[in-house]
Write a protein that holds these residues in place. Structure first.
Motif, PDB file in Angstrom:
ATOM      1  N   MET A   1       0.826  -1.189   0.000  1.00 53.82           N
ATOM      2  CA  MET A   1       0.000   0.000   0.000  1.00 53.82           C
ATOM      3  C   MET A   1       0.872   1.255   0.000  1.00 53.82           C
ATOM      4  N   LEU A   2       1.972   1.217   0.710  1.00 58.49           N
ATOM      5  CA  LEU A   2       2.866   2.367   0.760  1.00 58.49           C
ATOM      6  C   LEU A   2       3.496   2.628  -0.603  1.00 58.49           C
ATOM      7  N   ILE A   3       3.849   1.573  -1.300  1.00 57.95           N
ATOM      8  CA  ILE A   3       4.436   1.731  -2.639  1.00 57.95           C
ATOM      9  C   ILE A   3       3.398   2.303  -3.602  1.00 57.95           C
ATOM     10  N   GLU A   4       2.153   1.869  -3.477  1.00 60.13           N
ATOM     11  CA  GLU A   4       1.092   2.430  -4.322  1.00 60.13           C
ATOM     12  C   GLU A   4       0.911   3.917  -4.047  1.00 60.13           C
ATOM     13  N   ALA A  51     -12.175   0.209  -4.565  1.00 57.69           N
ATOM     14  CA  ALA A  51     -13.093  -0.505  -5.451  1.00 57.69           C
ATOM     15  C   ALA A  51     -12.558  -1.873  -5.863  1.00 57.69           C
ATOM     16  N   LEU A  52     -11.258  -1.962  -6.135  1.00 57.99           N
ATOM     17  CA  LEU A  52     -10.704  -3.196  -6.689  1.00 57.99           C
ATOM     18  C   LEU A  52      -9.939  -4.041  -5.690  1.00 57.99           C
ATOM     19  N   GLY A  53      -9.551  -3.448  -4.578  1.00 58.73           N
ATOM     20  CA  GLY A  53      -8.762  -4.173  -3.592  1.00 58.73           C
ATOM     21  C   GLY A  53      -7.280  -4.095  -3.910  1.00 58.73           C
ATOM     22  N   SER A  54      -6.495  -4.732  -3.063  1.00 57.10           N
ATOM     23  CA  SER A  54      -5.048  -4.691  -3.260  1.00 57.10           C
ATOM     24  C   SER A  54      -4.628  -5.744  -4.280  1.00 57.10           C
ATOM     25  N   GLY A  55      -3.431  -5.598  -4.781  1.00 60.88           N
ATOM     26  CA  GLY A  55      -2.916  -6.555  -5.747  1.00 60.88           C
ATOM     27  C   GLY A  55      -2.969  -6.072  -7.175  1.00 60.88           C
TER      28      GLY A  55
END
Length: 89
Positions: A1-4, A51-55
């Motif tokens: 999440m931090l990289i995103e 909306a889409l979640g992680s990954g």
């Protein structure tokens, strides 16, 4: 999440910098444009992630790009003078 989040903020900064470089005569103060680009990208990444979640890092960056460009487009001023027409009597 931090990289995103970091990637989205950097992407928003790059998009805002390109807008300032290309359209500086039609945009307000540079600091406002840069802040709007970063905030739009972070908000877009947040909405896409929700909306889409992680990954889906690529899809999150695409969502960040779309929202950042849309928020930057709201800052654009008209290119020429606006001509006002007087109302007929």
């Amino acid at each position: 999440m931090l990289i995103e989040a970091l990637g989205s903020a950097l992407l928003g900064l790059v998009l805002a910098g390109a807008a300032v470089h290309r359209l500086s005569h039609r945009l307000p103060v540079r600091s406002l444009v840069l802040a709007t680009g970063v905030a739009g990208a972070l908000f877009g990444a947040f909405v896409t992630h929700s909306a889409l979640g992680s990954g889906n890092i690529l899809l999150n960056l695409i969502g960040a790009t779309i929202v950042s460009v849309a928020s930057l487009s709201l800052l654009l001023r008209p290119a020429g003078r606006l001509r006002r027409r007087s109302a007929p009597a």
